[in-house]
Design an enzyme around this catalytic site. Sequence first.
Site, mmCIF file in Angstrom:
data_model
loop_
_atom_site.group_PDB
_atom_site.id
_atom_site.type_symbol
_atom_site.label_atom_id
_atom_site.label_comp_id
_atom_site.label_asym_id
_atom_site.label_seq_id
_atom_site.Cartn_x
_atom_site.Cartn_y
_atom_site.Cartn_z
ATOM 1 N N ASP A 34 0.854 -1.192 0.000
ATOM 2 C CA ASP A 34 0.000 0.000 0.000
ATOM 3 C C ASP A 34 0.889 1.241 0.000
ATOM 4 O OD1 ASP A 34 -3.288 -0.044 1.038
ATOM 5 O OD2 ASP A 34 -2.283 1.863 0.638
ATOM 6 N N SER A 130 -16.156 -4.131 -10.219
ATOM 7 C CA SER A 130 -17.284 -3.336 -9.705
ATOM 8 C C SER A 130 -18.498 -3.517 -10.594
ATOM 9 C CB SER A 130 -16.842 -1.877 -9.713
ATOM 10 O OG SER A 130 -17.941 -1.021 -9.652
ATOM 11 N N TYR A 154 -13.824 5.948 -14.101
ATOM 12 C CA TYR A 154 -13.557 4.933 -13.077
ATOM 13 C C TYR A 154 -14.046 3.562 -13.556
ATOM 14 C CZ TYR A 154 -14.793 2.054 -9.053
ATOM 15 O OH TYR A 154 -14.959 0.992 -8.205
ATOM 16 N N LYS A 158 -12.143 -0.183 -14.737
ATOM 17 C CA LYS A 158 -12.486 -1.535 -14.248
ATOM 18 C C LYS A 158 -12.681 -2.482 -15.441
ATOM 19 C CE LYS A 158 -12.434 -0.864 -9.785
ATOM 20 N NZ LYS A 158 -11.325 -1.424 -9.001
ATOM 21 N N ASN A 184 -22.775 -2.694 -3.746
ATOM 22 C CA ASN A 184 -22.500 -1.520 -2.905
ATOM 23 C C ASN A 184 -21.994 -1.922 -1.519
ATOM 24 O OD1 ASN A 184 -24.378 -0.674 -5.079
ATOM 25 N ND2 ASN A 184 -24.270 1.306 -4.081
ATOM 26 N N GLY A 301 -26.305 10.518 -14.143
ATOM 27 C CA GLY A 301 -25.635 9.219 -14.303
ATOM 28 C C GLY A 301 -26.226 8.118 -13.445
HETATM 29 N N1 UFG Z 1 -27.532 8.838 -2.811
HETATM 30 C C1 UFG Z 1 -28.252 9.877 -2.244
HETATM 31 N N2 UFG Z 1 -27.554 10.825 -1.537
HETATM 32 C C2 UFG Z 1 -26.210 10.799 -1.361
HETATM 33 C C3 UFG Z 1 -25.480 9.729 -1.934
HETATM 34 C C4 UFG Z 1 -26.168 8.769 -2.659
HETATM 35 O O1 UFG Z 1 -29.468 9.951 -2.364
HETATM 36 O O2 UFG Z 1 -25.654 11.700 -0.717
HETATM 37 C C5 UFG Z 1 -28.262 7.770 -3.526
HETATM 38 C C6 UFG Z 1 -27.852 7.571 -4.970
HETATM 39 O O3 UFG Z 1 -28.593 8.414 -5.842
HETATM 40 C C7 UFG Z 1 -28.151 6.078 -5.161
HETATM 41 C C8 UFG Z 1 -27.876 5.470 -3.794
HETATM 42 O O4 UFG Z 1 -27.963 6.561 -2.869
HETATM 43 O O5 UFG Z 1 -29.508 5.893 -5.453
HETATM 44 C C9 UFG Z 1 -26.495 4.847 -3.682
HETATM 45 O O6 UFG Z 1 -25.514 5.780 -4.099
HETATM 46 P P1 UFG Z 1 -23.946 5.524 -3.827
HETATM 47 O O7 UFG Z 1 -23.217 6.747 -4.311
HETATM 48 O O8 UFG Z 1 -23.728 5.103 -2.422
HETATM 49 O O9 UFG Z 1 -23.626 4.267 -4.731
HETATM 50 P P2 UFG Z 1 -23.740 4.069 -6.326
HETATM 51 O O10 UFG Z 1 -24.670 2.933 -6.541
HETATM 52 O O11 UFG Z 1 -24.020 5.317 -7.033
HETATM 53 O O12 UFG Z 1 -22.249 3.705 -6.717
HETATM 54 C C10 UFG Z 1 -21.560 2.693 -6.027
HETATM 55 C C11 UFG Z 1 -20.066 3.054 -5.941
HETATM 56 C C12 UFG Z 1 -19.399 2.909 -7.254
HETATM 57 C C13 UFG Z 1 -19.710 1.588 -7.853
HETATM 58 C C14 UFG Z 1 -21.195 1.371 -7.925
HETATM 59 C C15 UFG Z 1 -21.495 0.001 -8.422
HETATM 60 O O13 UFG Z 1 -19.893 4.370 -5.523
HETATM 61 O O14 UFG Z 1 -18.009 2.989 -7.065
HETATM 62 O O15 UFG Z 1 -21.763 1.481 -6.649
HETATM 63 O O16 UFG Z 1 -22.825 -0.124 -8.789
HETATM 64 F F1 UFG Z 1 -19.195 1.540 -9.073
#
Ligand code: UFG
Length: 351
Positions: A34, A130, A154, A158, A184, A301
């Site tokens: 690391d 991922s 990102y 992957k 997640n 997105g």
């Molecule tokens: N969300 C909110 N508020 C926030 C953050 C997130 O409402 O402050 C919502 C998002 O819109 C989504 C859900 O919570 O509906 C989960 O969002 P995350 O950002 O926790 O996770 P994502 O599914 O967007 O993305 C995650 C990782 C990525 C990975 C992806 C794989 O961040 O690195 O899962 O599906 F690639």
Amino acid sequence: MTSKSIILAGGAGYIGSHIAALMLARDIDIIIIDNFANSSPVVFDRLERITGRRPKLIEADLASAQGAATVLDELRPHDIWGAVHLAGLKAVGESVEQPSRYYDVNINTTLNLINILDQLNATKLVFSSSASVYGAENKSPVSEEGVLSAANPYGSTKILNERLLADHARARSKWQVINLRYFNPVGAHPSGLIGEDPTGIPNNLFPYIAQVAVGRRPHVSVFGGDYDTPDGTGIRDYIHVDDLALGHLAAVDYLTNQNRGDVMPINLGSGHGHSVLEVISAFSRAAGKHIPIELVDRRPGDVAMSFANPSRAEKLLGWAATRSLDEMCRDHWRWQSGNRDGYRAAESNSE
Ligand code: UFG
């Protein structure tokens, strides 16, 4: 399980540290590589407190030629099984702003690690991929046959890394690769001593909620309340980081007992989805605190719904996620409430 040493590249990070805790507890010999770009050396003290064993560390930047040369030199005396490869950059938003840095670090790290393993005659690798490799057009539950198309740099790194590893495995008949596609990951070790420690403002839902609950931020912004889901908020497949760590152990076991060259993607998810509002109320129960929310626009997105078809992991690895949303929240909260600023306090007074 193997008696050889397993490299954990990026092993001091959130997921790597949980894999390390599990492997140390099972007396598996590990070597963590690391550079602490997004992790803390305090993890080593914490792992020692949890397991009574302190893993070997090679502090080096695997993305650089010089770092890779140091790693190779230090690994030469060891009998190496192969690697669990978790090293790389992982912030989606940052990858959109700094794409060339993401390609540089994430691809060069893998190229150098492949070369190191070749030099050591090690042929087994478990890669931290991922669910972001799946294009938005896939319907959930998503299987490993889903269409690959990333929405950001990102995710592209992957996909490229999976292809790079697959091509290398095909060119070297003994190489065996499992690309683990995480959904997640959330939660923390039940000891509350290791957990997720994001730098800056968290991008992801769980660390954001946790920082609101502990008083570091005023409210959670809920990104979109008009999705075609039962309560209008986004649905994701959350998986406890200890279940995820067990999935890596199962993958290592599978490759240890397998001699044929092979490359395979495997989803690690629970197969169930939870909405943003469900997560917030489960966390609120776990923390015993009201969590203020503000409904805002959708995040560009994002898709309405994403959850895994985890049947390949069950069939091939004998693995399934068992920890509930309540356990994820309880363990995440134990970590956050005991470590308000992550590892920072422990970094300034050595433990
Ligand atoms: N969300 C909110 N508020 C926030 C953050 C997130 O409402 O402050 C919502 C998002 O819109 C989504 C859900 O919570 O509906 C989960 O969002 P995350 O950002 O926790 O996770 P994502 O599914 O967007 O993305 C995650 C990782 C990525 C990975 C992806 C794989 O961040 O690195 O899962 O599906 F690639």
